[in-house]
Design a protein around this motif. Structure first.
Motif, PDB file in Angstrom:
ATOM      1  N   TRP A  55       0.877  -1.168   0.000  1.00  0.00           N
ATOM      2  CA  TRP A  55       0.000   0.000   0.000  1.00  0.00           C
ATOM      3  C   TRP A  55       0.914   1.217   0.000  1.00  0.00           C
ATOM      4  CZ3 TRP A  55      -3.847   1.046   4.593  1.00  0.00           C
ATOM      5  CH2 TRP A  55      -4.550   2.242   4.344  1.00  0.00           C
ATOM      6  N   ASP A  88      -1.911  -0.694  -5.406  1.00  0.00           N
ATOM      7  CA  ASP A  88      -2.914  -0.409  -4.382  1.00  0.00           C
ATOM      8  C   ASP A  88      -3.572   0.934  -4.718  1.00  0.00           C
ATOM      9  OD1 ASP A  88      -4.372  -0.348  -1.961  1.00  0.00           O
ATOM     10  OD2 ASP A  88      -2.803  -1.440  -0.915  1.00  0.00           O
ATOM     11  N   ILE A  89      -4.456   1.396  -3.851  1.00  0.00           N
ATOM     12  CA  ILE A  89      -5.310   2.542  -4.200  1.00  0.00           C
ATOM     13  C   ILE A  89      -4.578   3.806  -4.645  1.00  0.00           C
ATOM     14  CG2 ILE A  89      -7.392   1.916  -2.942  1.00  0.00           C
ATOM     15  CD1 ILE A  89      -6.317   3.515  -0.552  1.00  0.00           C
ATOM     16  N   ILE A 147      -5.880  -2.751  -7.864  1.00  0.00           N
ATOM     17  CA  ILE A 147      -6.977  -2.959  -6.904  1.00  0.00           C
ATOM     18  C   ILE A 147      -8.224  -2.235  -7.418  1.00  0.00           C
ATOM     19  CG2 ILE A 147      -6.539  -0.877  -5.515  1.00  0.00           C
ATOM     20  CD1 ILE A 147      -6.966  -2.546  -3.001  1.00  0.00           C
ATOM     21  N   TRP A 180     -12.486   5.002   1.195  1.00  0.00           N
ATOM     22  CA  TRP A 180     -11.256   5.762   0.893  1.00  0.00           C
ATOM     23  C   TRP A 180     -11.494   7.039   0.084  1.00  0.00           C
ATOM     24  CZ3 TRP A 180      -8.198   4.013   4.302  1.00  0.00           C
ATOM     25  CH2 TRP A 180      -7.976   2.662   4.505  1.00  0.00           C
ATOM     26  N   TRP A 211      -7.383  -7.248  -7.971  1.00  0.00           N
ATOM     27  CA  TRP A 211      -7.853  -7.651  -6.638  1.00  0.00           C
ATOM     28  C   TRP A 211      -8.985  -6.713  -6.238  1.00  0.00           C
ATOM     29  CZ3 TRP A 211      -4.893  -5.367  -2.032  1.00  0.00           C
ATOM     30  CH2 TRP A 211      -3.957  -4.420  -2.415  1.00  0.00           C
ATOM     31  N   ASP A 265     -11.486  -5.163  -3.473  1.00  0.00           N
ATOM     32  CA  ASP A 265     -11.333  -4.913  -2.027  1.00  0.00           C
ATOM     33  C   ASP A 265     -12.536  -4.151  -1.470  1.00  0.00           C
ATOM     34  OD1 ASP A 265     -10.107  -4.890   0.441  1.00  0.00           O
ATOM     35  OD2 ASP A 265      -8.872  -3.137   0.010  1.00  0.00           O
ATOM     36  N   MET A 266     -12.571  -4.066  -0.152  1.00  0.00           N
ATOM     37  CA  MET A 266     -13.542  -3.277   0.623  1.00  0.00           C
ATOM     38  C   MET A 266     -14.975  -3.699   0.287  1.00  0.00           C
ATOM     39  SD  MET A 266     -11.214  -1.557   2.106  1.00  0.00           S
ATOM     40  CE  MET A 266     -11.904  -0.221   3.047  1.00  0.00           C
ATOM     41  N   ARG A 324     -11.365  -9.751  -1.335  1.00  0.00           N
ATOM     42  CA  ARG A 324     -11.276  -9.819   0.127  1.00  0.00           C
ATOM     43  C   ARG A 324     -12.520 -10.487   0.685  1.00  0.00           C
ATOM     44  NH1 ARG A 324     -10.007  -4.717   4.000  1.00  0.00           N
ATOM     45  NH2 ARG A 324     -12.256  -4.423   3.801  1.00  0.00           N
ATOM     46  N   TRP A 369      -7.633 -13.439  -0.857  1.00  0.00           N
ATOM     47  CA  TRP A 369      -6.521 -13.349   0.089  1.00  0.00           C
ATOM     48  C   TRP A 369      -7.133 -13.219   1.469  1.00  0.00           C
ATOM     49  CZ3 TRP A 369      -8.250  -8.617  -1.565  1.00  0.00           C
ATOM     50  CH2 TRP A 369      -8.114  -7.523  -0.712  1.00  0.00           C
ATOM     51  N   ASP A 427      -6.569  -8.511   6.114  1.00  0.00           N
ATOM     52  CA  ASP A 427      -5.529  -7.685   6.742  1.00  0.00           C
ATOM     53  C   ASP A 427      -4.968  -8.371   7.980  1.00  0.00           C
ATOM     54  OD1 ASP A 427      -6.017  -5.846   4.790  1.00  0.00           O
ATOM     55  OD2 ASP A 427      -7.256  -4.540   6.042  1.00  0.00           O
ATOM     56  N   PHE A 473       0.353  -7.803   6.981  1.00  0.00           N
ATOM     57  CA  PHE A 473      -0.058  -6.508   6.422  1.00  0.00           C
ATOM     58  C   PHE A 473       0.199  -5.382   7.433  1.00  0.00           C
ATOM     59  CE2 PHE A 473      -3.650  -3.446   5.944  1.00  0.00           C
ATOM     60  CZ  PHE A 473      -3.323  -2.930   4.693  1.00  0.00           C
ATOM     61  N   HIS A 488       2.589  -8.485   0.962  1.00  0.00           N
ATOM     62  CA  HIS A 488       1.839  -7.224   0.977  1.00  0.00           C
ATOM     63  C   HIS A 488       1.931  -6.590   2.360  1.00  0.00           C
ATOM     64  CE1 HIS A 488      -1.112  -4.222   0.009  1.00  0.00           C
ATOM     65  NE2 HIS A 488      -2.042  -4.709   0.793  1.00  0.00           N
TER      66      HIS A 488
HETATM   67  C1  GLC Z   1      -7.585  -2.666   2.794  1.00  0.00           C
HETATM   68  C2  GLC Z   1      -7.016  -3.919   2.138  1.00  0.00           C
HETATM   69  C3  GLC Z   1      -5.520  -3.798   2.017  1.00  0.00           C
HETATM   70  C4  GLC Z   1      -5.174  -2.528   1.221  1.00  0.00           C
HETATM   71  C5  GLC Z   1      -5.797  -1.303   1.873  1.00  0.00           C
HETATM   72  C6  GLC Z   1      -5.635  -0.049   1.036  1.00  0.00           C
HETATM   73  O1  GLC Z   1      -7.158  -2.584   4.097  1.00  0.00           O
HETATM   74  O2  GLC Z   1      -7.360  -5.070   2.837  1.00  0.00           O
HETATM   75  O3  GLC Z   1      -4.968  -4.931   1.407  1.00  0.00           O
HETATM   76  O4  GLC Z   1      -3.795  -2.379   1.151  1.00  0.00           O
HETATM   77  O5  GLC Z   1      -7.195  -1.509   2.066  1.00  0.00           O
HETATM   78  O6  GLC Z   1      -6.225  -0.209  -0.206  1.00  0.00           O
END
Ligand code: GLC
Length: 687
Positions: free
Chosen positions: A171, A199-200, A236, A273, A307, A309-310, A406, A419, A422, A455, A480
């Protein structure tokens, strides 16, 4: 045999693949009761009963002795007392000398599993909403139950072969330059690598399906350049879409009414986010089509893996939740705060994220009906995975894409891997990851793995090395780590050469592990199994909690404790220990059935092979695409000719043909050169 029983008016969850008519009679094994909407199933447990299942959940391989809740949860800070994790996998198998059966609850709402927690001799399973299909699975072996369950719910997802390579993630990687620095450092030091996750921070303000134009001026070119070097990018995608008019994903979704609604018909909004977001109603087929097509620009830029997520969905807060918290805390504004009131005020704000009140504020449209989210909560991530997989198939039906999520529910195992969320850089989380893997496999999630190194919080060198030693064998092998934690790429550490050599073992075993994975997936088997599945009559084996069977003939037993330079291992039969230090440096030690103390320095880890089961080791390499999978060193503890079927295909064919892809080899110890280890034959094979 599988029997189905229906309660209430269940929605179609997409978990079950094969339709069975519902039975009329009583559910066998259980006493049934009701409390309002709840359906409660009670069964007594004999002292020697062992429980397997529940996929992604904390604690041991044997789930007995705790209370679990199937409720997909964003739980950054999970420990052994956490009742719910990111996925909900409602399969439980009862195993004792006197009975063997599985129960599966196809129920998208909250299910509690009191497995000898309230009373150690009783299991109580409660469906809170009481709308479900319940399946009883009876077979004459544990493996038979796993197979029958997969036939009911469909074949496991097949990732492309490159997804078995080592993946580096963190991240914080925010530009081409940063990613290049990572790939170059791996290549320079000959640390094998197949992919880097984005990642984001690659997005503009964390907005899905955008990428920063300055940081990634030509993503297509960048991705093509990396592919020349046998590397892939894996971005992501989050569940929420920023609620910002003018934003293309928002505008197109708004135009087709794609977002979950509040009771008054307005879009439900919660912060994640990017700030305030709306949430696609993935339970609708038209919304899945719209969302799946949003991946297109990234796919057109050459991306072949994602991937998701959230997607529990995680909700940081809603305006309604904030205002409730202020009014609850505000009642003490004018008085003197005492310690009890201080806790009350604190708790009013502590519970804001992922709050049940918020999960009750919005609605989906399911089969034309409006259904409140909490009643189908556990489907959200699974249907996001479905939307993505369907989108990829539309984009290119002739290719397998990497996809891992996730959040998940049974059914999602057909469309992607997962996966394990966290985790932390803790030794206890290394053990937890190992213990989750066989239960994930039982539930169909073969392509899985944890964040290697952990993580959250700061990893230590030895912990990362021991995580990698487990990761050598997990289908998803990804390092990660979270923003602000210690940098966790292998090359950051003084012992990086040891870690490189560990990853090199993965690559030397990759054709073999890929073969074991594909055969397991295509025959509805399990890649990782508890020992009980292979040795149900061995009273010691059935209770082993820190070793796993892998594929047809292997067993793993990683070191899970800090400062340990060895461990005890129980061998349920005579085996061959291959103690690896690198792809070309390993010991071969035949060991007999029973207990052994194995010495394992920090740079050493074992793989145990059953007798008459050959292990194929290739020379390794730095990417999955450049491996030589024709020349092998084959080794086997045997005194007779044995065969092995190596699964080989182009690694991307979405319609694999098991029999056409198997290369049969016979390994005859009498033809092998004289071996330095008595009873173990070794030879070079060209396929
Ligand atoms: C969440 C994900 C993690 C990622 C983070 C930021 O916590 O589980 O893998 O790095 O968000 O996107």
């Amino acid at each position: 045999m599988i029997r189905r029983y229906t309660f209430g008016n269940p929605v179609d969850t997409d978990a079950v693949f094969r339709h069975l008519p519902a039975e009329d009679g009583n559910v066998p094994y259980f006493t049934l009761s009701r409390d309002g909407e709840k359906v409660i199933l009670t069964v007594s447990l004999s002292p020697d009963e062992i429980l397997f299942g529940l996929g992604e959940s904390v604690r041991g391989i044997n789930k007995r002795g705790f209370l679990f809740r199937s409720w997909c949860s964003d739980v950054f800070n999970h420990t052994e007392s956490t009742e719910s994790l990111y996925g909900s996998h409602n399969l439980l198998v009862f195993f004792s000398p006197s009975r063997l059966f599985g129960v599966y609850l196809d129920d998208p709402g909250l299910v509690t599993w009191d497995l000898g927690y309230t009373r150690s001799d009783t299991a109580v399973i409660t469906s809170e909403n009481g709308n479900l299909d319940l399946y009883i699975i009876e077979e004459d072996s544990l493996c038979g139950i796993a197979r029958a369950f997969r036939r009911l719910t469909g074949r496991s997802y097949l990732p492309p072969r490159w997804a078995f390579g080592y993946i580096q993630s963190r991240w914080g990687y925010a530009s081409e330059q940063e990613i290049r620095a990572v790939t170059e450092e791996h290549r320079k030091r000959h640390i094998p690598l197949d992919a880097v996750c984005m990642d984001i921070d690659y997005m503009v303000d964390f907005r899905n399906f955008t990428w920063k134009p300055d940081a990634f001026p030509d993503l297509k070119k960048f991705s093509a350049e990396l592919k020349e070097d046998h590397l892939r990018l894996v971005p992501i995608i989050d569940a929420g879409i920023p609620a910002s008019p003018g934003e293309p994903a928002y505008d197109s979704g708004k135009a087709c009414g794609a977002f979950c609604k509040k009771e008054d018909g307005s879009d439900f909004v919660a912060a994640v986010w990017p700030g305030r977001c709306v949430f696609p109603d993935f339970l609708r087929a038209d919304v899945r089509t719209w969302f799946g097509d949003l991946y297109r620009p990234l796919l057109e830029a050459g991306i072949e893996g994602f991937w998701n997520d959230m997607n529990e969905p995680a909700l940081f807060f809603t305006d309604e939740g904030i205002s409730d918290a202020f009014s609850r805390a505000g009642q003490f504004r004018d008085g003197q705060v005492e310690y009890e009131t201080m806790w009350f005020i604190k708790d009013a704000f502590n519970g804001i994220a992922n709050n049940m009140a918020d999960y009750r504020r919005f609605y989906h449209t399911v089969e034309g009906r409006s259904v409140r989210h909490d009643r189908v909560h556990n489907l959200y991530g699974a249907h996001m995975t479905r939307a993505s997989a369907e989108g990829f198939r539309r984009f290119d039906p002739d290719r397998r894409f990497l996809l891992f999520s996730r959040s998940s529910f049974i059914g999602a195992h057909r469309n992607g891997g997962l996966w394990q969320g966290d985790n932390f850089s803790w030794w206890s989380h290394l053990k937890m990851a190992l213990q989750m893997l066989p239960n994930l496999n039982l539930c169909g999630f073969l392509y899985s793995g944890c964040d290697l190194g952990g993580f959250g919080c700061n990893v230590t060198e030895d912990l990362l090395e021991r995580f990698l030693q487990l990761g050598v064998f997990t289908p998803l092998m990804r390092n990660h780590s979270a923003l602000h934690t210690r940098e966790q790429e292998i090359y950051r550490f003084s012992t990086w050469e040891i870690m490189r050599d560990t990853v090199s073992v993965r690559y030397a075993l990759l054709p073999f592990l890929y073969s074991e994975f594909m055969k397991a997936a295509l025959t509805d088997g399990m890649y990782f199994r508890p020992l009980a599945f292979d040795y149900p009559a061995d009273a010691r084996a059935v209770r082993v909690e820190d070793q796993l069977m892998l594929g047809e003939g292997c067993m793993i037993a990683p070191v899970l404790e800090q400062n340990a330079v060895g461990r005890y291992v129980y061998l349920p039969e005579d085996m061959l220990m291959v103690r690896f230090r690198s792809a070309s440096d390993y010991d071969l030690i035949p060991l007999d059935k029973g207990d052994h103390r194995i010495s394992l320095g920090l740079n050493e880890f074992p793989l145990f092979m059953k007798k008459d089961h050959p292990l194929l080791i290739c020379a390794g390499g730095e990417s999955s695409e450049t491996l030589d999978d024709r020349h092998f060193t084959v080794l086997c503890r045997t005194d007779r000719p044995v065969g092995y079927d190596l699964y080989r295909d182009d690694g991307t064919d979405p319609r694999p043909d098991l029999s056409a892809s198997l290369t049969h080899m016979t390994f005859d110890p009498s033809q092998a050169p004289a071996s330095r280890v008595p009873g173990v034959a070794i030879s070079s094979v060209l396929l």
